[in-house]
Design an enzyme around this catalytic site. Structure first.
Site, PDB file in Angstrom:
ATOM      1  N   HIS A 196      43.238  50.015  42.797  1.00 58.87           N
ATOM      2  CA  HIS A 196      42.423  49.986  44.031  1.00 58.87           C
ATOM      3  C   HIS A 196      43.267  49.632  45.245  1.00 58.87           C
ATOM      4  O   HIS A 196      44.119  48.750  45.181  1.00 58.87           O
ATOM      5  CB  HIS A 196      41.206  49.064  43.895  1.00 58.87           C
ATOM      6  N   ASP A 198      41.748  48.887  48.174  1.00 55.59           N
ATOM      7  CA  ASP A 198      41.005  47.946  49.032  1.00 55.59           C
ATOM      8  C   ASP A 198      41.410  46.521  48.681  1.00 55.59           C
ATOM      9  O   ASP A 198      41.929  46.256  47.586  1.00 55.59           O
ATOM     10  CB  ASP A 198      39.479  48.126  48.891  1.00 55.59           C
ATOM     11  N   ASP A 211      47.050  42.108  44.436  1.00 50.82           N
ATOM     12  CA  ASP A 211      45.713  42.614  44.091  1.00 50.82           C
ATOM     13  C   ASP A 211      45.254  43.605  45.152  1.00 50.82           C
ATOM     14  O   ASP A 211      44.590  43.223  46.089  1.00 50.82           O
ATOM     15  CB  ASP A 211      44.760  41.432  43.969  1.00 50.82           C
ATOM     16  N   GLU A 261      36.817  48.465  44.825  1.00 47.13           N
ATOM     17  CA  GLU A 261      36.831  47.601  43.646  1.00 47.13           C
ATOM     18  C   GLU A 261      36.344  46.205  43.993  1.00 47.13           C
ATOM     19  O   GLU A 261      35.599  45.588  43.248  1.00 47.13           O
ATOM     20  CB  GLU A 261      38.241  47.529  43.045  1.00 47.13           C
ATOM     21  N   GLU A 262      36.768  45.720  45.160  1.00 44.44           N
ATOM     22  CA  GLU A 262      36.432  44.342  45.526  1.00 44.44           C
ATOM     23  C   GLU A 262      34.969  44.180  45.940  1.00 44.44           C
ATOM     24  O   GLU A 262      34.526  43.071  46.219  1.00 44.44           O
ATOM     25  CB  GLU A 262      37.361  43.843  46.649  1.00 44.44           C
ATOM     26  N   HIS A 267      11.932  17.733  62.447  1.00 42.02           N
ATOM     27  CA  HIS A 267      12.599  16.472  62.740  1.00 42.02           C
ATOM     28  C   HIS A 267      12.671  15.687  61.428  1.00 42.02           C
ATOM     29  O   HIS A 267      11.648  15.466  60.775  1.00 42.02           O
ATOM     30  CB  HIS A 267      11.794  15.707  63.796  1.00 42.02           C
TER      31      HIS A 267
HETATM   32  N1  BES Z   1      42.185  42.304  39.912  1.00 45.00           N
HETATM   33  C1  BES Z   1      40.982  41.545  39.939  1.00 45.00           C
HETATM   34  C2  BES Z   1      40.491  41.151  38.571  1.00 45.00           C
HETATM   35  C3  BES Z   1      41.406  40.290  37.743  1.00 45.00           C
HETATM   36  C4  BES Z   1      42.292  39.405  38.306  1.00 45.00           C
HETATM   37  C5  BES Z   1      41.331  40.388  36.399  1.00 45.00           C
HETATM   38  C6  BES Z   1      43.116  38.630  37.517  1.00 45.00           C
HETATM   39  C7  BES Z   1      42.116  39.604  35.593  1.00 45.00           C
HETATM   40  C8  BES Z   1      43.029  38.729  36.161  1.00 45.00           C
HETATM   41  C9  BES Z   1      39.912  42.347  40.661  1.00 45.00           C
HETATM   42  O1  BES Z   1      40.388  42.936  41.846  1.00 45.00           O
HETATM   43  C10 BES Z   1      38.784  41.443  41.077  1.00 45.00           C
HETATM   44  O2  BES Z   1      39.010  40.597  41.893  1.00 45.00           O
HETATM   45  N2  BES Z   1      37.589  41.627  40.532  1.00 45.00           N
HETATM   46  C11 BES Z   1      36.446  40.895  40.941  1.00 45.00           C
HETATM   47  C12 BES Z   1      35.180  41.587  40.505  1.00 45.00           C
HETATM   48  C13 BES Z   1      34.590  42.501  41.510  1.00 45.00           C
HETATM   49  C14 BES Z   1      33.287  43.077  40.990  1.00 45.00           C
HETATM   50  C15 BES Z   1      34.402  41.896  42.864  1.00 45.00           C
HETATM   51  C16 BES Z   1      36.442  39.531  40.316  1.00 45.00           C
HETATM   52  O3  BES Z   1      36.931  39.353  39.191  1.00 45.00           O
HETATM   53  O4  BES Z   1      35.918  38.616  40.965  1.00 45.00           O
HETATM   54 MN    MN Z   2      42.190  43.859  41.585  1.00 47.01          MN
HETATM   55 MN    MN Z   3      40.401  41.336  43.426  1.00 47.43          MN
END
Ligand code: BES
Ligand code: MN
Ligand code: MN
Length: 480
Positions: A108, A110, A141, A174-175, A234
């Site tokens: 991703h 984003d 990320d 994705e985020e 209040h």
């Molecule tokens: N890359 C992360 C997920 C992740 C990070 C998995 C570290 C394992 C180890 C991904 O971008 C993320 O942040 N996912 C979100 C979920 C999404 C639905 C917002 C999360 O895990 O909070």
């Molecule tokens: Mn990610």
């Molecule tokens: Mn993430």
């Protein structure tokens, strides 16, 4: 005839010049393009592609165009920016031979919002390299990680070609839950046909302890609104006689865990897959230094569900956390007010077999039921996603493991991760594909946090390891 000194070796029995081993030419190529590979990533990191905030919509679109151009430059074909109801998806492919296996690379472009800005040591979208780390929002990320695949593809194309087919899909939501990617996957099953999904969006144990994630948690995310009186009051005139929605919300939240730190929502654990003693023992073999963990986080104790280790609590066990809570007066000084409303955002991380929708429903029912007299509760579901486990006995996992063993000098340890990538479960459901989570980040990369960083070492280690994965995967799949 004795060989004359200085003469070239006789070539009569050598039908063709000896082939250089592919991996060494790959490493040489990467070495000689190091600066460019790094600068291209820095350019991507300068684009603030924050998917959650509409203010950045044009930047997200600009980032998609930049990714498209990079995929083309790497030698991919049919490269396209595919519009969705939200942010676009970038797709490209290189089919070298339809008879060969196909790897679907997902990532991703984003990123999470950079707030709170004042806690960054340098601008989140002005990448700097300090002590071998690339500091910028999205460095780990996931821009730094998905871009390793783009550079690995370029490297393979320039050094003998791809040993199997590749399809690359980089999304922009994705985020924020990947809802539109779900729609795209369902509508493009033929185009996305592959043998395995390869994703670099997770972390390893340490740079000298390589590991491969074999599981992700699911997610149920809700927002709650608690309403007391029909207007702010209040707190002296009415306080004590009318339910305060913030007090009520705090009581309700506190009651969601019992003394053993187990979640009290009836039915919450019903579907949870318990690991057997052998599986738990295998997980416990991964090195973990609890003292260093606490020191790094600045806490004097760990806390979580009784009967489980910190690693288990943060991977194979479901959890419930408040992500934000607000209401009433939060400005300067003191204002005596009994507020009308209170809010919280609550996430539940789920494990295999728990269904996100079902858990959201359980939460909704329970939270509404425990509201004390005098307040009303509304629960609004946000995004969700299912947990996933990935096999370790597949040719793809074996190929990933071999590739990492070669570049790190150590066999990677399979570990279960705690984060979520909801699309992984959907790839399995809709496309019948298993995933290899080929992540090169570290938990200490500060993803979603100020001063996000990604190691220059990790970036190049990924670029070197990915071509080896393709080699091993093609070889292991040969004849299957
Ligand atoms: N890359 C992360 C997920 C992740 C990070 C998995 C570290 C394992 C180890 C991904 O971008 C993320 O942040 N996912 C979100 C979920 C999404 C639905 C917002 C999360 O895990 O909070
Ligand atoms: Mn990610
Ligand atoms: Mn993430």
């Amino acid at each position: 005839m004795p060989k004359a000194k200085g003469c070239p070796a006789p070539t009569t029995y050598l039908r063709r010049p000896p082939k250089q081993p592919i991996v060494s030419t790959v490493d040489t190529y990467i070495e000689s393009h190091k600066d460019r590979f790094l600068n291209e990533l820095l350019d991507l990191l300068r684009i603030p592609s924050v998917s959650a905030d509409p203010k950045f919509k044009a930047d997200v679109a600009r980032c998609a165009e930049a990714v498209k151009q990079r995929l083309e430059e790497a030698g991919l074909e049919r490269v396209e920016v595919c519009p969705t109801k939200g942010h676009p998806i970038v797709y490209g492919e290189k089919i070298v031979d339809p008879a060969k296996p196909t790897v679907l690379v997902y990532g991703h472009y984003d990123v999470q919002p950079a707030d709170p800005l004042e806690l960054w040591d340098s601008g989140p979208f002005e990448p700097v390299i300090k002590d071998g780390m690339i500091y910028a929002r999205g460095s780990a990320d996931d821009k730094g990680q998905f871009y390793m695949h783009v550079k690995a593809v370029e490297t393979m194309m320039k050094n003998g070609g791809l040993p199997c087919n590749v399809k690359v899909m980089i999304e922009g939501e994705e985020e924020v839950g990947s809802d539109n990617l779900g729609v795209f996957v369902k509508a493009n099953k033929e185009r996305l046909k592959a043998d395995v999904v390869l994703i670099s969006d997770t972390a390893m144990i340490a740079n000298d302890v390589p590991s491969i994630n074999t599981g992700l948690r699911g997610l149920s995310y809700v927002e709650v609104e608690v309403t007391g009186p029909n207007r702010d009051l209040h707190s002296g005139v009415y306080g004590g006689a009318v339910a305060n929605p913030i007090n009520a919300l705090c009581e309700m939240i506190a009651s969601l865990h019992d003394v053993n730190r187990r979640i009290t929502i009836p039915g919450f654990y019903d579907a949870v897959q318990e690991l057997n003693a052998i599986e738990r023992k295998a997980l416990a073999e991964a090195p973990f230094d609890e003292e260093a963990y606490m020191k790094d986080l600045g806490v004097d104790a760990v806390r979580g569900e009784m009967g489980y280790s910190s690693e288990e609590r943060s991977s194979i066990r479901p959890t419930l956390d408040v992500n934000g809570i607000w209401g009433g007066y939060i400005g300067e000084g003191a204002k005596t007010v009994l507020p009308s409303k209170a809010y919280a955002k609550i996430s539940m991380r789920l494990v295999p077999n728990q269904k996100s929708d079902a858990i959201t429903k359980l939460f909704q029912d329970h939270f509404t039921r425990i509201a004390p007299p005098g307040v009303k509760v509304v629960v609004r579901p946000h995004h969700g996603g299912e947990a996933a486990v990935t096999p370790i006995d597949s040719p793809a996992y074996q190929a990933a493991s071999k590739a990492m063993e070669e570049t790190f000098g150590k066999k990677p340890i399979p570990t279960r991760g705690g984060g979520s990538i909801p699309i992984v479960a959907l790839f399995e459901e809709e496309l019948g594909l298993k995933t290899v989570l080929f992540g090169f980040g570290l938990d200490s990369d500060n993803i979603h946090s100020p001063n996000e960083k990604y190691g220059v070492f990790n970036y190049f280690q990924g670029i070197k390891t990915i071509p080896r994965f393709f080699q091993h995967y093609a070889a292991l799949m040969n004849g299957k």
